[in-house]
Scaffold this active site. Structure first.
Site, mmCIF file in Angstrom:
data_model
loop_
_atom_site.group_PDB
_atom_site.id
_atom_site.type_symbol
_atom_site.label_atom_id
_atom_site.label_comp_id
_atom_site.label_asym_id
_atom_site.label_seq_id
_atom_site.Cartn_x
_atom_site.Cartn_y
_atom_site.Cartn_z
ATOM 1 N N ARG A 131 -6.793 12.925 0.850
ATOM 2 C CA ARG A 131 -5.689 13.386 1.696
ATOM 3 C C ARG A 131 -4.341 12.799 1.292
ATOM 4 O O ARG A 131 -3.306 13.337 1.615
ATOM 5 C CB ARG A 131 -5.981 13.112 3.167
ATOM 6 C CG ARG A 131 -5.902 11.659 3.552
ATOM 7 C CD ARG A 131 -6.011 11.471 5.048
ATOM 8 N NE ARG A 131 -7.344 11.717 5.525
ATOM 9 C CZ ARG A 131 -7.863 11.089 6.601
ATOM 10 N NH1 ARG A 131 -7.128 10.250 7.288
ATOM 11 N NH2 ARG A 131 -9.096 11.320 6.997
ATOM 12 N N ARG A 181 -9.241 8.215 -0.876
ATOM 13 C CA ARG A 181 -10.193 8.658 0.155
ATOM 14 C C ARG A 181 -11.048 9.786 -0.382
ATOM 15 O O ARG A 181 -10.641 10.525 -1.284
ATOM 16 C CB ARG A 181 -9.445 9.120 1.403
ATOM 17 C CG ARG A 181 -8.695 8.007 2.120
ATOM 18 C CD ARG A 181 -8.133 8.512 3.446
ATOM 19 N NE ARG A 181 -9.177 8.644 4.425
ATOM 20 C CZ ARG A 181 -9.430 7.769 5.399
ATOM 21 N NH1 ARG A 181 -8.680 6.697 5.545
ATOM 22 N NH2 ARG A 181 -10.418 7.964 6.236
ATOM 23 N N HIS A 237 -5.583 3.652 -1.599
ATOM 24 C CA HIS A 237 -6.901 4.043 -1.071
ATOM 25 C C HIS A 237 -7.197 5.466 -1.531
ATOM 26 O O HIS A 237 -6.534 6.413 -1.108
ATOM 27 C CB HIS A 237 -6.841 3.963 0.464
ATOM 28 C CG HIS A 237 -8.141 4.249 1.142
ATOM 29 N ND1 HIS A 237 -8.296 4.155 2.501
ATOM 30 C CD2 HIS A 237 -9.354 4.639 0.664
ATOM 31 C CE1 HIS A 237 -9.543 4.465 2.843
ATOM 32 N NE2 HIS A 237 -10.198 4.772 1.736
ATOM 33 N N ASP A 281 -0.094 4.483 -0.075
ATOM 34 C CA ASP A 281 -0.791 5.713 0.328
ATOM 35 C C ASP A 281 0.137 6.737 0.992
ATOM 36 O O ASP A 281 0.043 7.935 0.741
ATOM 37 C CB ASP A 281 -1.887 5.402 1.350
ATOM 38 C CG ASP A 281 -3.043 4.620 0.772
ATOM 39 O OD1 ASP A 281 -3.107 4.457 -0.458
ATOM 40 O OD2 ASP A 281 -3.895 4.166 1.564
ATOM 41 N N HIS A 282 1.011 6.224 1.874
ATOM 42 C CA HIS A 282 1.751 7.183 2.697
ATOM 43 C C HIS A 282 2.972 7.769 2.012
ATOM 44 O O HIS A 282 3.594 8.691 2.530
ATOM 45 C CB HIS A 282 2.029 6.584 4.072
ATOM 46 C CG HIS A 282 0.725 6.340 4.789
ATOM 47 N ND1 HIS A 282 -0.148 7.366 5.072
ATOM 48 C CD2 HIS A 282 0.104 5.205 5.172
ATOM 49 C CE1 HIS A 282 -1.236 6.871 5.639
ATOM 50 N NE2 HIS A 282 -1.110 5.569 5.699
ATOM 51 N N ASN A 338 0.862 -1.194 0.000
ATOM 52 C CA ASN A 338 0.000 0.000 0.000
ATOM 53 C C ASN A 338 0.896 1.241 0.000
ATOM 54 O O ASN A 338 1.708 1.428 0.908
ATOM 55 C CB ASN A 338 -0.890 -0.059 1.260
ATOM 56 C CG ASN A 338 -1.816 1.140 1.353
ATOM 57 O OD1 ASN A 338 -1.409 2.260 1.103
ATOM 58 N ND2 ASN A 338 -3.045 0.913 1.737
ATOM 59 N N THR A 362 -7.052 6.843 10.246
ATOM 60 C CA THR A 362 -6.882 5.738 9.310
ATOM 61 C C THR A 362 -8.164 4.907 9.359
ATOM 62 O O THR A 362 -9.093 5.257 10.081
ATOM 63 C CB THR A 362 -5.633 4.896 9.687
ATOM 64 O OG1 THR A 362 -5.499 3.817 8.759
ATOM 65 C CG2 THR A 362 -5.735 4.335 11.111
ATOM 66 N N THR A 363 -8.225 3.828 8.593
ATOM 67 C CA THR A 363 -9.442 3.009 8.573
ATOM 68 C C THR A 363 -9.525 2.246 9.896
ATOM 69 O O THR A 363 -8.834 1.261 10.096
ATOM 70 C CB THR A 363 -9.407 2.053 7.367
ATOM 71 O OG1 THR A 363 -9.049 2.822 6.226
ATOM 72 C CG2 THR A 363 -10.756 1.417 7.141
ATOM 73 N N GLU A 385 -11.229 -9.068 3.184
ATOM 74 C CA GLU A 385 -9.955 -8.742 3.826
ATOM 75 C C GLU A 385 -10.250 -8.501 5.300
ATOM 76 O O GLU A 385 -11.092 -7.667 5.637
ATOM 77 C CB GLU A 385 -9.320 -7.502 3.186
ATOM 78 C CG GLU A 385 -7.997 -7.143 3.872
ATOM 79 C CD GLU A 385 -7.183 -6.098 3.122
ATOM 80 O OE1 GLU A 385 -7.288 -6.014 1.884
ATOM 81 O OE2 GLU A 385 -6.441 -5.366 3.794
ATOM 82 N N HIS A 423 -3.642 -4.312 7.874
ATOM 83 C CA HIS A 423 -3.721 -3.138 8.744
ATOM 84 C C HIS A 423 -2.788 -3.298 9.939
ATOM 85 O O HIS A 423 -2.938 -4.216 10.729
ATOM 86 C CB HIS A 423 -5.138 -2.838 9.247
ATOM 87 C CG HIS A 423 -5.256 -1.398 9.653
ATOM 88 N ND1 HIS A 423 -5.646 -0.402 8.790
ATOM 89 C CD2 HIS A 423 -4.950 -0.774 10.823
ATOM 90 C CE1 HIS A 423 -5.619 0.754 9.406
ATOM 91 N NE2 HIS A 423 -5.180 0.567 10.641
ATOM 92 N N GLU A 451 -8.723 0.658 -2.989
ATOM 93 C CA GLU A 451 -9.563 0.698 -1.781
ATOM 94 C C GLU A 451 -10.439 1.932 -1.861
ATOM 95 O O GLU A 451 -9.955 3.026 -2.165
ATOM 96 C CB GLU A 451 -8.694 0.809 -0.530
ATOM 97 C CG GLU A 451 -7.862 -0.397 -0.231
ATOM 98 C CD GLU A 451 -6.994 -0.163 0.992
ATOM 99 O OE1 GLU A 451 -7.061 0.919 1.599
ATOM 100 O OE2 GLU A 451 -6.224 -1.067 1.322
HETATM 101 N N1 PXP Z 1 -5.842 -2.969 3.975
HETATM 102 C C1 PXP Z 1 -6.807 -2.027 4.034
HETATM 103 C C2 PXP Z 1 -8.170 -2.373 3.531
HETATM 104 C C3 PXP Z 1 -6.524 -0.730 4.510
HETATM 105 O O1 PXP Z 1 -7.494 0.196 4.556
HETATM 106 C C4 PXP Z 1 -5.208 -0.441 4.918
HETATM 107 C C5 PXP Z 1 -4.870 0.924 5.428
HETATM 108 O O2 PXP Z 1 -5.160 1.874 4.489
HETATM 109 C C6 PXP Z 1 -4.234 -1.447 4.817
HETATM 110 C C7 PXP Z 1 -4.586 -2.711 4.366
HETATM 111 C C8 PXP Z 1 -2.807 -1.201 5.154
HETATM 112 O O3 PXP Z 1 -2.636 -0.867 6.496
HETATM 113 P P1 PXP Z 1 -1.255 -0.313 6.989
HETATM 114 O O4 PXP Z 1 -0.980 0.944 6.245
HETATM 115 O O5 PXP Z 1 -1.466 -0.110 8.457
HETATM 116 O O6 PXP Z 1 -0.224 -1.364 6.698
#
Ligand code: PXP
Length: 240
Positions: free
Chosen positions: A52, A48, A46, A12-13, A10, A103-104, A154, A191, A73
């Site tokens: 963001r 959002r 993701h 995202d960050h 992932n 976060t989620t 998931e 997660h 996502e």
């Molecule tokens: N899976 C889903 C569905 C998520 O929403 C996230 C966080 O955005 C992750 C996995 C990954 O989580 P993390 O960034 O804590 O590893």
């Protein structure tokens, strides 16, 4: 016997860091390609509602440039459904979303949202997307996923990752994975997974994919993204 376990990275960050300054770097697509080189089987992003981190333009570029499956996502909204149908990613993971959350924070209440989700799961499936529901490891939610005809769930590993003193959450995840698989649903998990807590989750034989982001991007500051992805891959493979 455990089958292979895919790693979805992932990114995202990477976009979070980029957006902190509004500059064009670091580029999440570059991070995605580097992750693939290092052993990621897929890329997760993701989009959002508040944009963001990942933006619409990132999703368009990821859709065009990735050599591996994209797992988008998204929240269960009309806007997101239209975007998914435009890009038709390999997989769509429907997640709960609240604007004020960091976060989620928990799984989707698929049982309560049944009527909203049913047409979405159908439409996405008809468009060729593999639909996944991000749920708690809970029989009621798995039952809703079965009734919705989702091919994948998931499991939210947040509770496990953030302090599960008595080991119950790991058992809950293992039981849920077995129940999903028994009903023909492919279980994934994610997660809060890190080098320190990934092994017991990776060892659950029915789980086929882990989606991991925040820790890998943080670790990349110290070792580089390629190395952090490679190390995670090794730990996952050793657990099978
Ligand atoms: N899976 C889903 C569905 C998520 O929403 C996230 C966080 O955005 C992750 C996995 C990954 O989580 P993390 O960034 O804590 O590893």
């Amino acid at each position: 016997m455990s089958g292979p376990l895919r790693l979805g990275v992932n990114i995202d960050h990477v976009a979070t860091v980029r957006n902190a300054r509004g500059a064009g770097y670091p580029d999440p697509v570059r991070a995605a390609l580097l992750s693939v080189e290092a052993g990621a089987d897929g890329i997760t992003a993701h989009l959002r509602e508040d944009r963001r981190h990942i933006t619409d333009a990132d999703i368009a570029r990821l859709s065009a440039e990735l050599p591996v499956p994209l797992n988008l996502e998204m929240a269960a909204t009309k806007e997101m459904l239209a975007i998914a149908l435009r890009h038709r990613p390999h997989a769509v993971c429907i997640v709960p979303e609240r604007r004020e959350e960091v976060t989620t924070e928990g799984g989707l209440d698929a049982a309560r949202l049944f009527d909203t989700l049913a047409p979405m799961v159908k439409e996405l499936g008809a468009a060729g997307c593999r639909v996944s529901l991000f749920i708690e490891p809970d029989a009621r939610q798995i039952d809703a996923a079965i009734r919705l005809g989702a091919p994948v769930v998931e499991f939210h590993t947040g509770r496990y990752a953030h302090g599960d003193a008595d080991g119950n959450e790991l058992r809950r995840l293992a039981d849920a994975a077995a129940l999903a698989a028994k009903n023909g649903i492919e279980p994934h998990a994610g997660h809060g997974l890190t080098f320190d807590n990934v092994t017991p989750i990776a060892a659950i034989p029915q789980i086929r994919e882990l989606n991991i982001g925040h820790f890998l991007v943080g670790e990349a500051i110290f070792t580089g993204l390629g190395e952090s992805v490679r190390q995670m891959r090794v730990l996952m493979d050793q657990a099978r």
